[in-house]
Design an enzyme around this catalytic site. Structure first.
Site, PDB file in Angstrom:
ATOM      1  N   ASP A  77       0.853  -1.188   0.000  1.00  0.00           N
ATOM      2  CA  ASP A  77       0.000   0.000   0.000  1.00  0.00           C
ATOM      3  C   ASP A  77       0.890   1.241   0.000  1.00  0.00           C
ATOM      4  O   ASP A  77       2.093   1.170   0.241  1.00  0.00           O
ATOM      5  CB  ASP A  77      -0.899   0.015   1.252  1.00  0.00           C
ATOM      6  CG  ASP A  77      -1.821   1.229   1.295  1.00  0.00           C
ATOM      7  OD1 ASP A  77      -2.382   1.580   0.243  1.00  0.00           O
ATOM      8  OD2 ASP A  77      -1.957   1.853   2.365  1.00  0.00           O
ATOM      9  N   SER A  78       0.262   2.386  -0.251  1.00  0.00           N
ATOM     10  CA  SER A  78       0.980   3.658  -0.175  1.00  0.00           C
ATOM     11  C   SER A  78       1.443   3.949   1.255  1.00  0.00           C
ATOM     12  O   SER A  78       2.407   4.679   1.458  1.00  0.00           O
ATOM     13  CB  SER A  78       0.059   4.784  -0.644  1.00  0.00           C
ATOM     14  OG  SER A  78      -1.073   4.848   0.209  1.00  0.00           O
ATOM     15  N   CYS A 135      -4.265  -1.277  -2.183  1.00  0.00           N
ATOM     16  CA  CYS A 135      -4.400   0.167  -2.360  1.00  0.00           C
ATOM     17  C   CYS A 135      -5.316   0.365  -3.547  1.00  0.00           C
ATOM     18  O   CYS A 135      -5.021  -0.093  -4.654  1.00  0.00           O
ATOM     19  CB  CYS A 135      -3.017   0.768  -2.635  1.00  0.00           C
ATOM     20  SG  CYS A 135      -3.061   2.486  -3.161  1.00  0.00           S
ATOM     21  N   GLU A 147      -3.311   8.792   8.105  1.00  0.00           N
ATOM     22  CA  GLU A 147      -1.841   8.701   8.176  1.00  0.00           C
ATOM     23  C   GLU A 147      -1.303   9.526   9.347  1.00  0.00           C
ATOM     24  O   GLU A 147      -0.260   9.211   9.909  1.00  0.00           O
ATOM     25  CB  GLU A 147      -1.210   9.157   6.846  1.00  0.00           C
ATOM     26  CG  GLU A 147      -1.391   8.153   5.700  1.00  0.00           C
ATOM     27  CD  GLU A 147      -0.524   6.878   5.843  1.00  0.00           C
ATOM     28  OE1 GLU A 147       0.502   6.915   6.540  1.00  0.00           O
ATOM     29  OE2 GLU A 147      -0.903   5.839   5.257  1.00  0.00           O
ATOM     30  N   CYS A 149     -11.196   2.672  -0.414  1.00  0.00           N
ATOM     31  CA  CYS A 149      -9.819   3.025  -0.062  1.00  0.00           C
ATOM     32  C   CYS A 149      -9.510   2.223   1.187  1.00  0.00           C
ATOM     33  O   CYS A 149     -10.319   2.193   2.115  1.00  0.00           O
ATOM     34  CB  CYS A 149      -9.701   4.522   0.209  1.00  0.00           C
ATOM     35  SG  CYS A 149      -8.086   4.993   0.899  1.00  0.00           S
ATOM     36  N   HIS A 154      -7.565   2.737   3.522  1.00  0.00           N
ATOM     37  CA  HIS A 154      -7.433   3.527   4.757  1.00  0.00           C
ATOM     38  C   HIS A 154      -8.785   3.704   5.458  1.00  0.00           C
ATOM     39  O   HIS A 154      -8.849   3.885   6.666  1.00  0.00           O
ATOM     40  CB  HIS A 154      -6.888   4.927   4.446  1.00  0.00           C
ATOM     41  CG  HIS A 154      -5.413   4.981   4.168  1.00  0.00           C
ATOM     42  ND1 HIS A 154      -4.875   4.542   2.994  1.00  0.00           N
ATOM     43  CD2 HIS A 154      -4.367   5.421   4.921  1.00  0.00           C
ATOM     44  CE1 HIS A 154      -3.548   4.717   3.009  1.00  0.00           C
ATOM     45  NE2 HIS A 154      -3.222   5.247   4.178  1.00  0.00           N
TER      46      HIS A 154
END
Lengths: 277, 277
Positions: free
Chosen positions: B14-15, B77, B156, B188, B190
């Site tokens: 993932d990012s 992601c 994040e 997403c 996240h």
């Protein structure tokens, strides 16, 4: 004419009407797929039959279905899946899905406490197939299994909405009451037709998992992964039965909420059976 | 030593920390699988970046992960999945799963009205990848998409439980209020870390679908179908980051609820970046 893989149909088979729960979900979740359905009404229920016999019936039905252009076959009967699909999987080069692994996987996803119940026919429960499927993936689970031999005959007789049915379901499920289950797998494709009385008997804190719904979803996953999804806006469906086509048609029309046509089929082994009689 | 397929590990990338939602679900639904996780914290967020750049980053990370004995890779992601996985799928002979198809398929299963919402990064929403994935399977659906560019930075920064976050989430989701959705895809990885404020904003009548949870389940389906499930009672997990390993470790320990070790990695392209600086 050679069809490309995506344009081929899905074969679905069951001992009787139970596989229509999978069929309805395939129609809903994969509305562009064509279906060939086979119900072995002449020999329903499979549940009390010896494993070898169920396996032989399954192989014979798959042989019948294999004359059509298919890209996948769903053995939409837990008893037949539990009896073993290794032989047929070796014989055909298309995916042959059972209904046990998808239900097991969905229960693993849904369960938070790891206390999972399974109900099914005598054949399915005696085989221990769900317990093996669940523990193969997640050895720490607690699995409580119960055979409910009355349920398939109730459904096949069209008594799902009968008042007595609610009573029978409630009484049948009593042995599960003390196990603090958080999810219950309907380990027979007939049982989603009894979802209402089952939910009522178990209470709303127990997640009811339909192996029918989950199998349709896994079929979608596997077809897409193998780039075999159809994009046919007008799929066609064919229903076959070894039993009474009129009775089956009436049941199918009502459950699938559309007009279906049904063909009667006599399988080689049931022909031999008639000659012996 | 040559490992058999089942004993190999799962690669997840993932990012940043988003893919940990998939990782947590893989640990829960497939507790016998070992994992190599890669978070590209140096370059997070991917959402606003051009598609070609995201695709290049993804290829580079997969090249790094491919040095380990893997049996499958999950591109955890949505932005990277939406940027396209065709190239990497051609390059490697193991399954490479994205997170978009599993979420789409779950929404199709859950939705009763066919009115489905999708939220994601600017990159994911602009790509139209969910709408395509949903309509590829079920052309009749109504799909309403909304980019929520504030969500990834909130996560994040570890602000999931902040009071202001609830406000920002509520305000961001307002444009979806009038569409009478019955399900909403968290497009997403996240976003499952914001499930609480998202559920609060949408109301309990909207089914929230986590692409993380669904992707773990599809991974299970595909591994089993290819007979690649592990039966290792003591799997091991490795975490890598291009960013700050201490910060990532603290986040991972808390989210996964266990002690993880993290290694810092410098990728070739970020080395070149540093040299240019």
């Amino acid at each position: 004419m050679q069809l490309n893989k995506g344009e081929r149909a899905i074969g679905i088979l069951d001992s009787g009407v139970g596989g229509l729960t999978v069929t309805k979900e395939v129609m809903r979740q994969l509305p562009q797929e064509s279906i060939y359905y086979f119900g072995d009404h002449l020999r329903v229920p499979y549940g009390p039959r010896p494993k070898d016999e169920v396996r032989r019936f399954t192989e014979e039905i798959i042989e019948f279905l294999a004359q059509f252009p298919l890209k996948a076959i769903v053995v939409a009967c837990n008893t037949a899946t539990a009896a073993g699909l290794t032989n047929v999987r070796m014989k055909y080069d298309i995916p042959i899905l059972g209904v046990i692994d998808p239900g097991a996987r969905a229960a693993i996803k849904e369960s938070r406490t790891g206390r999972i119940g399974v109900i099914g026919t005598v054949g399915t429960i005696r085989s221990g197939a769900y317990e093996r499927a669940l523990k193969r993936i997640h050895p720490g689970l607690k699995v409580y299994s119960l055979a409910c031999p009355d349920f398939v005959p109730l459904v096949e007789q069209g008594l799902q909405h009968d008042l007595k049915t609610e009573e029978i379901v409630k009484r049948s499920l009593l042995p599960l009451a003390s196990y603090q289950l958080d999810s219950l797998i309907l380990g027979c494709t007939h049982y989603p037709m009894l979802t209402k009385p089952i939910t009522k008997a178990m209470g709303t804190h127990v997640e009811i998992i339909s192996s029918a719904e989950e199998t349709a979803k896994e079929l979608s996953t596997i077809l897409q992964h193998q780039q075999m999804l159809s994009s046919n806006p007008n799929p066609t469906h064919h229903l076959f039965t070894t039993g009474d086509p009129i009775a089956f048609q009436s049941f199918a029309n009502s459950w699938l909420d559309q007009q279906m046509t049904v063909e009667h089929v006599q399988l080689p082994s049931s022909k031999r059976l008639s000659m012996v009689d």
